[in-house]
Design a protein around this motif. Structure first.
Motif, PDB file in Angstrom:
ATOM      1  N   PHE B  20       0.846  -1.195   0.000  1.00 25.52           N
ATOM      2  CA  PHE B  20       0.000   0.000   0.000  1.00 25.52           C
ATOM      3  C   PHE B  20       0.874   1.235   0.000  1.00 25.52           C
ATOM      4  O   PHE B  20       1.829   1.336   0.758  1.00 25.52           O
ATOM      5  CB  PHE B  20      -0.896   0.027   1.248  1.00 25.52           C
ATOM      6  N   PHE B  21       0.548   2.191  -0.884  1.00 25.08           N
ATOM      7  CA  PHE B  21       1.152   3.521  -0.805  1.00 25.08           C
ATOM      8  C   PHE B  21       0.057   4.437  -0.292  1.00 25.08           C
ATOM      9  O   PHE B  21      -0.780   4.890  -1.064  1.00 25.08           O
ATOM     10  CB  PHE B  21       1.610   4.002  -2.185  1.00 25.08           C
ATOM     11  N   GLY B  22       0.032   4.691   0.983  1.00 24.39           N
ATOM     12  CA  GLY B  22      -1.073   5.487   1.537  1.00 24.39           C
ATOM     13  C   GLY B  22      -2.384   4.765   1.278  1.00 24.39           C
ATOM     14  O   GLY B  22      -2.565   3.615   1.681  1.00 24.39           O
ATOM     15  N   GLN B  23      -3.260   5.439   0.528  1.00 28.21           N
ATOM     16  CA  GLN B  23      -4.555   4.835   0.239  1.00 28.21           C
ATOM     17  C   GLN B  23      -4.490   3.884  -0.959  1.00 28.21           C
ATOM     18  O   GLN B  23      -5.360   3.055  -1.146  1.00 28.21           O
ATOM     19  CB  GLN B  23      -5.580   5.936  -0.062  1.00 28.21           C
ATOM     20  N   VAL B  24      -3.449   4.067  -1.762  1.00 24.37           N
ATOM     21  CA  VAL B  24      -3.399   3.309  -3.013  1.00 24.37           C
ATOM     22  C   VAL B  24      -2.930   1.879  -2.760  1.00 24.37           C
ATOM     23  O   VAL B  24      -1.904   1.668  -2.111  1.00 24.37           O
ATOM     24  CB  VAL B  24      -2.437   3.999  -4.012  1.00 24.37           C
ATOM     25  N   ARG B  25      -3.690   0.917  -3.267  1.00 23.10           N
ATOM     26  CA  ARG B  25      -3.267  -0.474  -3.156  1.00 23.10           C
ATOM     27  C   ARG B  25      -2.541  -0.847  -4.437  1.00 23.10           C
ATOM     28  O   ARG B  25      -3.149  -1.254  -5.410  1.00 23.10           O
ATOM     29  CB  ARG B  25      -4.471  -1.381  -2.959  1.00 23.10           C
ATOM     30  N   ALA B  26      -1.223  -0.664  -4.411  1.00 26.12           N
ATOM     31  CA  ALA B  26      -0.446  -0.957  -5.616  1.00 26.12           C
ATOM     32  C   ALA B  26      -0.457  -2.456  -5.884  1.00 26.12           C
ATOM     33  O   ALA B  26      -0.422  -2.898  -7.033  1.00 26.12           O
ATOM     34  CB  ALA B  26       0.977  -0.456  -5.453  1.00 26.12           C
ATOM     35  N   LEU B  27      -0.494  -3.213  -4.814  1.00 27.23           N
ATOM     36  CA  LEU B  27      -0.509  -4.659  -4.945  1.00 27.23           C
ATOM     37  C   LEU B  27      -1.451  -5.176  -3.862  1.00 27.23           C
ATOM     38  O   LEU B  27      -1.342  -4.799  -2.710  1.00 27.23           O
ATOM     39  CB  LEU B  27       0.908  -5.203  -4.741  1.00 27.23           C
ATOM     40  N   ASP B  28      -2.381  -6.021  -4.289  1.00 27.54           N
ATOM     41  CA  ASP B  28      -3.483  -6.328  -3.398  1.00 27.54           C
ATOM     42  C   ASP B  28      -3.660  -7.854  -3.268  1.00 27.54           C
ATOM     43  O   ASP B  28      -4.405  -8.466  -4.018  1.00 27.54           O
ATOM     44  CB  ASP B  28      -4.753  -5.674  -3.968  1.00 27.54           C
ATOM     45  N   GLY B  29      -2.910  -8.447  -2.351  1.00 29.36           N
ATOM     46  CA  GLY B  29      -3.076  -9.879  -2.087  1.00 29.36           C
ATOM     47  C   GLY B  29      -2.670 -10.772  -3.245  1.00 29.36           C
ATOM     48  O   GLY B  29      -3.464 -11.569  -3.731  1.00 29.36           O
ATOM     49  N   LEU B  30      -1.419 -10.633  -3.669  1.00 25.10           N
ATOM     50  CA  LEU B  30      -0.960 -11.442  -4.811  1.00 25.10           C
ATOM     51  C   LEU B  30      -0.541 -12.849  -4.359  1.00 25.10           C
ATOM     52  O   LEU B  30       0.289 -13.009  -3.471  1.00 25.10           O
ATOM     53  CB  LEU B  30       0.224 -10.741  -5.494  1.00 25.10           C
ATOM     54  N   ASP B  31      -1.129 -13.857  -4.981  1.00 19.42           N
ATOM     55  CA  ASP B  31      -0.707 -15.249  -4.790  1.00 19.42           C
ATOM     56  C   ASP B  31      -0.087 -15.725  -6.082  1.00 19.42           C
ATOM     57  O   ASP B  31      -0.719 -15.667  -7.134  1.00 19.42           O
ATOM     58  CB  ASP B  31      -1.914 -16.140  -4.462  1.00 19.42           C
ATOM     59  N   LEU B  32       1.141 -16.202  -5.987  1.00 20.30           N
ATOM     60  CA  LEU B  32       1.835 -16.598  -7.209  1.00 20.30           C
ATOM     61  C   LEU B  32       2.887 -17.631  -6.854  1.00 20.30           C
ATOM     62  O   LEU B  32       3.640 -17.466  -5.903  1.00 20.30           O
ATOM     63  CB  LEU B  32       2.500 -15.362  -7.842  1.00 20.30           C
ATOM     64  N   LYS B  33       2.917 -18.702  -7.634  1.00 24.53           N
ATOM     65  CA  LYS B  33       3.967 -19.704  -7.417  1.00 24.53           C
ATOM     66  C   LYS B  33       4.710 -19.917  -8.723  1.00 24.53           C
ATOM     67  O   LYS B  33       4.093 -20.229  -9.743  1.00 24.53           O
ATOM     68  CB  LYS B  33       3.353 -21.016  -6.938  1.00 24.53           C
ATOM     69  N   VAL B  34       6.004 -19.703  -8.692  1.00 19.99           N
ATOM     70  CA  VAL B  34       6.811 -19.957  -9.874  1.00 19.99           C
ATOM     71  C   VAL B  34       7.611 -21.227  -9.608  1.00 19.99           C
ATOM     72  O   VAL B  34       8.402 -21.302  -8.667  1.00 19.99           O
ATOM     73  CB  VAL B  34       7.759 -18.783 -10.175  1.00 19.99           C
ATOM     74  N   ASN B  35       7.370 -22.254 -10.431  1.00 22.93           N
ATOM     75  CA  ASN B  35       7.998 -23.557 -10.215  1.00 22.93           C
ATOM     76  C   ASN B  35       9.452 -23.556 -10.674  1.00 22.93           C
ATOM     77  O   ASN B  35       9.862 -22.704 -11.464  1.00 22.93           O
ATOM     78  CB  ASN B  35       7.199 -24.626 -10.960  1.00 22.93           C
ATOM     79  N   PRO B  36      10.232 -24.518 -10.193  1.00 26.64           N
ATOM     80  CA  PRO B  36      11.647 -24.580 -10.574  1.00 26.64           C
ATOM     81  C   PRO B  36      11.809 -24.580 -12.094  1.00 26.64           C
ATOM     82  O   PRO B  36      11.145 -25.342 -12.791  1.00 26.64           O
ATOM     83  CB  PRO B  36      12.122 -25.905  -9.985  1.00 26.64           C
ATOM     84  N   GLY B  37      12.665 -23.707 -12.574  1.00 30.60           N
ATOM     85  CA  GLY B  37      12.970 -23.671 -13.994  1.00 30.60           C
ATOM     86  C   GLY B  37      11.899 -23.048 -14.862  1.00 30.60           C
ATOM     87  O   GLY B  37      12.033 -23.000 -16.081  1.00 30.60           O
ATOM     88  N   GLU B  38      10.864 -22.557 -14.229  1.00 31.01           N
ATOM     89  CA  GLU B  38       9.760 -22.014 -15.010  1.00 31.01           C
ATOM     90  C   GLU B  38       9.966 -20.521 -15.274  1.00 31.01           C
ATOM     91  O   GLU B  38      10.564 -19.821 -14.475  1.00 31.01           O
ATOM     92  CB  GLU B  38       8.457 -22.209 -14.223  1.00 31.01           C
ATOM     93  N   LEU B  39       9.444 -20.047 -16.407  1.00 28.59           N
ATOM     94  CA  LEU B  39       9.444 -18.610 -16.666  1.00 28.59           C
ATOM     95  C   LEU B  39       8.003 -18.129 -16.617  1.00 28.59           C
ATOM     96  O   LEU B  39       7.176 -18.520 -17.435  1.00 28.59           O
ATOM     97  CB  LEU B  39      10.053 -18.297 -18.035  1.00 28.59           C
ATOM     98  N   VAL B  40       7.709 -17.311 -15.630  1.00 23.41           N
ATOM     99  CA  VAL B  40       6.369 -16.747 -15.514  1.00 23.41           C
ATOM    100  C   VAL B  40       6.447 -15.266 -15.856  1.00 23.41           C
ATOM    101  O   VAL B  40       7.326 -14.554 -15.360  1.00 23.41           O
ATOM    102  CB  VAL B  40       5.807 -16.931 -14.093  1.00 23.41           C
ATOM    103  N   ALA B  41       5.556 -14.824 -16.734  1.00 22.14           N
ATOM    104  CA  ALA B  41       5.503 -13.409 -17.063  1.00 22.14           C
ATOM    105  C   ALA B  41       4.331 -12.767 -16.347  1.00 22.14           C
ATOM    106  O   ALA B  41       3.247 -13.341 -16.302  1.00 22.14           O
ATOM    107  CB  ALA B  41       5.367 -13.216 -18.567  1.00 22.14           C
ATOM    108  N   LEU B  42       4.566 -11.612 -15.768  1.00 23.45           N
ATOM    109  CA  LEU B  42       3.466 -10.821 -15.221  1.00 23.45           C
ATOM    110  C   LEU B  42       3.147  -9.735 -16.231  1.00 23.45           C
ATOM    111  O   LEU B  42       4.020  -8.955 -16.610  1.00 23.45           O
ATOM    112  CB  LEU B  42       3.847 -10.193 -13.877  1.00 23.45           C
ATOM    113  N   LEU B  43       1.903  -9.722 -16.670  1.00 22.64           N
ATOM    114  CA  LEU B  43       1.498  -8.844 -17.752  1.00 22.64           C
ATOM    115  C   LEU B  43       0.395  -7.928 -17.261  1.00 22.64           C
ATOM    116  O   LEU B  43      -0.505  -8.375 -16.543  1.00 22.64           O
ATOM    117  CB  LEU B  43       0.999  -9.708 -18.919  1.00 22.64           C
ATOM    118  N   GLY B  44       0.453  -6.676 -17.648  1.00 18.48           N
ATOM    119  CA  GLY B  44      -0.633  -5.782 -17.252  1.00 18.48           C
ATOM    120  C   GLY B  44      -0.333  -4.371 -17.665  1.00 18.48           C
ATOM    121  O   GLY B  44       0.802  -4.054 -18.028  1.00 18.48           O
ATOM    122  N   PRO B  45      -1.332  -3.506 -17.615  1.00 16.46           N
ATOM    123  CA  PRO B  45      -1.114  -2.118 -17.985  1.00 16.46           C
ATOM    124  C   PRO B  45      -0.259  -1.416 -16.943  1.00 16.46           C
ATOM    125  O   PRO B  45      -0.079  -1.921 -15.837  1.00 16.46           O
ATOM    126  CB  PRO B  45      -2.525  -1.539 -18.012  1.00 16.46           C
TER     127      PRO B  45
END
Lengths: 270, 358, 295
Positions: B20-45
């Motif tokens: 949280f930056f003050g009131q702004v929720r820049a990131l809101d409860g992210l659940d993410l698992k990156v497995n061994p050797g895997e390439l995960v891309a996070l995509l978004g505006p």
């Protein structure tokens, strides 16, 4: 950044030390001078006596106007000389940049005292007999600062693209400079104008060595009669200059503010 | 393999990570698992929280809540410089006063690795990114693409647990971009390194990643393989963010389907139901629109307003009353007789569509 | 990547040297006539004797006695004040770039610009108001138990001049050095941290090496500025501290006999030479970064 900062307890030491030192070195003397200047007659109470004394002096207005006049002309001459030069330099003659860089830093290196002696040797009588002689040297002395101001703002605009767009739409060179480039670099122009003006207003060395009387040289003479009055002048000119410069820099920031705000948000959130 | 010794690949896991930056929720409860050797891309505006997530993993920002683990070990409190994570920044992150070799061995010096091992490692890395000839060059003497390859080499030189890529290609020219993209993927597979890649470019994410997580407003909307994401988007946002899509206005029918153009089609299950009569915007992929005969009862008539040749495919822009320009992709061999200004009939060849409130 | 882009225009420009110089002529004429020519003229005249003959004799007084002393005092003064100015100015610049908001920093810029550039005479009077025998700082320090006038201190002494020069040397350093600090990208610190280095390592291997050329460049500018400053010392001391510019000023002000005129010329050229050495230092500082600095 926040996480990195955790390892740094230096932050408050740095801020505290700088705040203390700048208070001691700058704020306090300015404050001291201000309180002095409001000191009443015979050193008692608060009054505007010193400022009144100032305004009553015969030399006050003539010298103030002389300084304002010379400084204003110096500012305008600076723009007339430097804006076309800098535009052309950045557009077509990059190879001369190092040379002009060097010429513009020279006034910081060549002592003004030496320049003054040189002026007495080198200038013909026509120039030496006119107070406008000072204008040329104000322009020269301000060069390192005015050059930097214009150059910096030219670097931030796509000069070439602007010129090509304007020229291809049929504008003359004159119109291009006046209606496209000048508005685009107005913060730099304003900055240069003010720097030259401020320097002209406060210039003492070359003025006194060439035996002209302007506001600053008059101040030194007046101080011999009334030191409190001289302090009042100092406070007056300092506060005035700081206020004016702050106003201009805040005004010129307005234009660029939107962009910088956007990029700040980007950095924080994206 | 280039003979580079590497550790066993790591698992990176974020659970409930928020910032949280003050009131702004820049990131809101992210659940993410990156497995061994895997390439995960996070995509978004821009502003969706993807970079914040990456910076929290790197330790450059701290999480306001949630857990960050690598191989099951909690990392939240580990200082950034002890995390052993290699990061490649968007641009300008090379130290300008150090040459390529010194840049690459920077992390090794910090680890007090002896000079002989260092120089061996540097030459391995230079070979890996194919920049052996630039060992003594300074960053400003390199092209943008070369700089990013050095940055990659520098990040990999420390044999990181996890490789973090923060829009590493966005400052590059289109051509160089796809070249470096392939190079990153090749090296990542070769080293089998667990990688988190942040980008706003859907083509980039889809082409490089094992799985793509689409983020919006600080939340993970959907994480899936590229093909699943494209064919089965879980929300209208994902559907319109991933791949190209027409946005066609329509209305919900009494039967619970939608009426768009001249057709009634059922709504995708992934979308919560709308009340009949609701104005909606349907999201239709260009390739689900097909040309049809004028007599087809489902046909919509329109005017060809745009025709652009894309190699095997040609994109048609069709002007239809009451809708923005509709794009259709058809095989280039079928377009010879079609000209701009000509009338044309087409229909939606899908049984379900994704829709959102108009 | 850029090399191709940079080289092509150069090649095409080659044949048009004349058309390139032409629009720059007003500038070259102006600086040539009002800057270079006076310097040349005074240099030439300083090499002439009373009969107009070429001679170095005007320079002999500079090599001993009170004039030599003036030079050493001036050099000592500018060395000390540029060391104080560069260290404190750099500290202020760092703190402001790092922690201050944009608006506050713009205000500080204006204040510094006034202190550094247009302050000459007013600074001296402000200094008297603060540190004079009746000054506010003096009285405050006295109530705190430190009588700065207990020893031999006066504001008209060398120490006094050192203090008042700091009024413009520190802000000047602040202004000149701030861009260099702003130029340190946050990515470098982050990359360094990410690669496992401590902040100390970052400063030792990246930040300080990158800042040093600008620091020394600024230092030499401060030195040249302090060396040639005239107004402040003139307004403050009225000649109690023997500084070269002040001596030249008195020579110019007095009824000049021709011997003294030649001496004034020689002193002026002597100042240019000392400042020129600082300039060489400045150029050296810039050059030392050219290896890795862009453009």
């Amino acid at each position: 950044m926040a996480a990195i900062m955790k390892v740094s307890p230096f932050k408050w030491i740095f801020i505290g030390a700088s705040a203390f030192l700048s208070l001691l070195i700058f704020v306090f003397p300015l404050f001291a001078a201000a309180t002095y200047s409001f000191r009443g007659e015979a050193g008692k109470g608060r009054s505007l006596a010193n400022y009144r004394w100032l305004l009553e002096q015969d030399g006050f207005y003539p010298n103030l106007f002389a300084s304002l006049k010379l400084a204003a002309i110096a500012g305008i001459l600076t723009l007339l000389l430097m804006v076309p030069t800098m535009v052309f330099l950045n557009l077509k003659a990059q190879r001369f940049k190092p040379l002009i860089d060097f010429l513009c830093i020279l006034p910081l290196i060549i002592p003004v005292v030496s320049l003054a002696i040189g002026a007495q040797v080198a200038m013909p009588e026509v120039i030496q007999n006119s107070e406008y002689e000072l204008v040329f040297f104000f322009v020269i002395i301000a060069l390192p600062y005015t050059y930097r101001a214009i150059d910096t703002s030219l670097q931030t605009v796509q000069l070439k693209t602007l010129v090509e767009a304007s020229r291809s739409l049929g504008a003359s060179w004159f119109a291009t400079i006046l209606r496209v480039i000048v508005p685009a670099i107005r913060s730099g122009i304003l900055g240069a104008l003010f720097l030259a003006f401020a320097l002209g207003i406060g210039e003492y060395t070359i003025t006194s060595l060439l035996h002209w009387e302007t506001f600053p040289t008059w101040t030194v003479v007046a101080a011999q009669q009334n030191i409190l009055g001289a302090i009042a002048i100092s406070v007056f000119s300092f506060i005035g200059a700081i206020a004016l410069l702050t106003l201009i820099s805040l005004l010129s920031r307005r234009g660029t503010k939107r962009e910088s705000l956007e990029s700040e948000n980007e950095g924080a959130l994206s | 393999m280039t003979g580079i010794t590497r550790r066993v690949s790591s698992t990176l896991e974020l659970s409930g990570v928020s910032r949280f930056f003050g009131q702004v929720r820049a990131l809101d409860g992210l659940d993410l698992k990156v497995n061994p050797g895997e390439l995960v891309a996070l995509l978004g505006p821009s502003g969706c929280g993807k970079t914040t997530a990456l910076r929290i993993v790197a330790g450059l920002e701290h999480a306001s809540a949630g857990n960050l683990t690598v191989n099951g070990v909690r990392y939240n409190e580990t200082p950034a410089h002890q995390r052993d994570m290699g990061m490649v920044f968007q641009s300008y992150s090379l130290f300008p006063n150090l040459d390529v070799t010194e840049n690459i061995e920077y992390g090794l010096r910090a680890r007090k690795i002896p000079a002989r091992d260092r120089s061996k490692r540097v030459s391995e890395m230079l070979a890996l990114v194919e920049l052996g000839s630039k060992a003594k060059a300074f960053p400003h003497q390199l092209s943008g693409g070369q700089q990013q390859r050095v940055a990659l080499a520098r990040a990999l030189a420390i044999e990181p647990n996890v490789l973090l890529l923060d829009e590493p290609l966005s400052a590059l020219d289109a051509q160089v971009r796809s070249q470096i993209r392939e190079e990153i993927r090749r090296i990542q597979i070769e080293l089998g390194i667990t990688t988190l890649f942040v980008t706003h470019d859907q083509e980039e994410a889809m082409s490089i990643a094992d799985r793509v997580g689409v983020m919006n407003h600080g939340k993970l909307e959907q994480i899936d393989t590229p093909i699943e994401l494209y064919t089965n988007p879980s929300s209208p946002f994902v559907a319109s963010f991933v791949g190209l899509a027409n946005r066609i206005p329509g209305e919900v029918t009494a039967a619970g389907g939608v009426r768009i153009l001249n057709q009634s089609i059922s709504l995708s299950r992934a979308v919560s139901t709308f009340a009949p009569g609701t104005k909606i915007t349907a999201i239709i992929r260009p390739e689900t629109l097909i040309l049809t005969s004028e007599n087809d009862p489902d046909a919509t008539r329109g005017l060809i307003a745009l025709k652009s040749f894309l190699g095997p495919l040609t994109k048609l822009g069709i002007a239809v009353e009451g809708s923005p320009l509709i794009h259709i992709n058809i095989s280039s061999s079928d377009v010879k007789h079609l000209e701009i200004g000509q009338h044309i009939s087409f229909k939606v060849a899908a049984s379900e569509v994704m829709a959102e409130h108009a | 990547m850029k090399s191709g882009v940079v080289e092509t225009p150069r090649k095409t420009q080659g044949g048009r040297l004349g058309s390139q110089v032409f629009p720059l002529l007003p500038f070259f004429a102006f600086t040539g006539y009002f800057l270079i020519w006076p310097v040349l003229a005074v240099t030439l005249r300083s090499l002439r004797g009373n009969e107009g003959e070429w001679t170095f004799s005007n320079y002999t007084p500079l090599l001993h006695g009170s004039y030599l002393h003036a030079f050493t005092t001036s050099i000592k003064l500018s060395l000390i004040t540029s060391i104080i100015g560069s260290l404190l100015g750099a500290l202020f610049a760092y703190v402001v770039v790092r922690y201050a908001s944009g608006k506050f920093s713009a205000v500080l810029d204006s204040i510094s610009a006034v202190f550094a550039n247009s302050g000459g005479v007013p600074l001296a009077f402000m200094f008297i108001a603060a540190f004079g025998t009746e000054g506010l700082v003096t009285r405050v320090l006295k109530t705190l138990g430190w009588d700065i006038y207990a020893g031999h201190f006066t504001i008209f002494s060398f120490t006094g001049v050192v203090m008042v020069y700091s009024f413009f040397q520190i802000p000047l350093m602040f202004l000149v050095f701030k861009p260099a600090i702003s130029g340190l990208r946050k990515e470098w610190l982050e990359a360094s941290t990410n690669l496992g280095a401590t902040q100390v390592t970052y400063w030792r291997r990246v930040a300080i090496p990158m800042l040093l050329p600008s620091f020394f460049g600024a230092f030499f500018l401060l030195f040249a500025g302090g060396f040639s400053a005239y107004a402040t010392a003139r307004a403050l001391t009225v000649g109690t501290v023997p500084l070269v510019p002040i001596i030249i000023g008195t020579l110019v002000d007095g009824n000049v006999v021709s011997d003294q005129q030649n001496l004034g010329d020689a002193l002026a050229v002597g100042m240019i030479i000392v400042a020129g050495v600082a300039m060489i230092g400045y150029v050296w500082a810039q050059k030392s970064a050219a290896k890795w600095r862009q453009s």
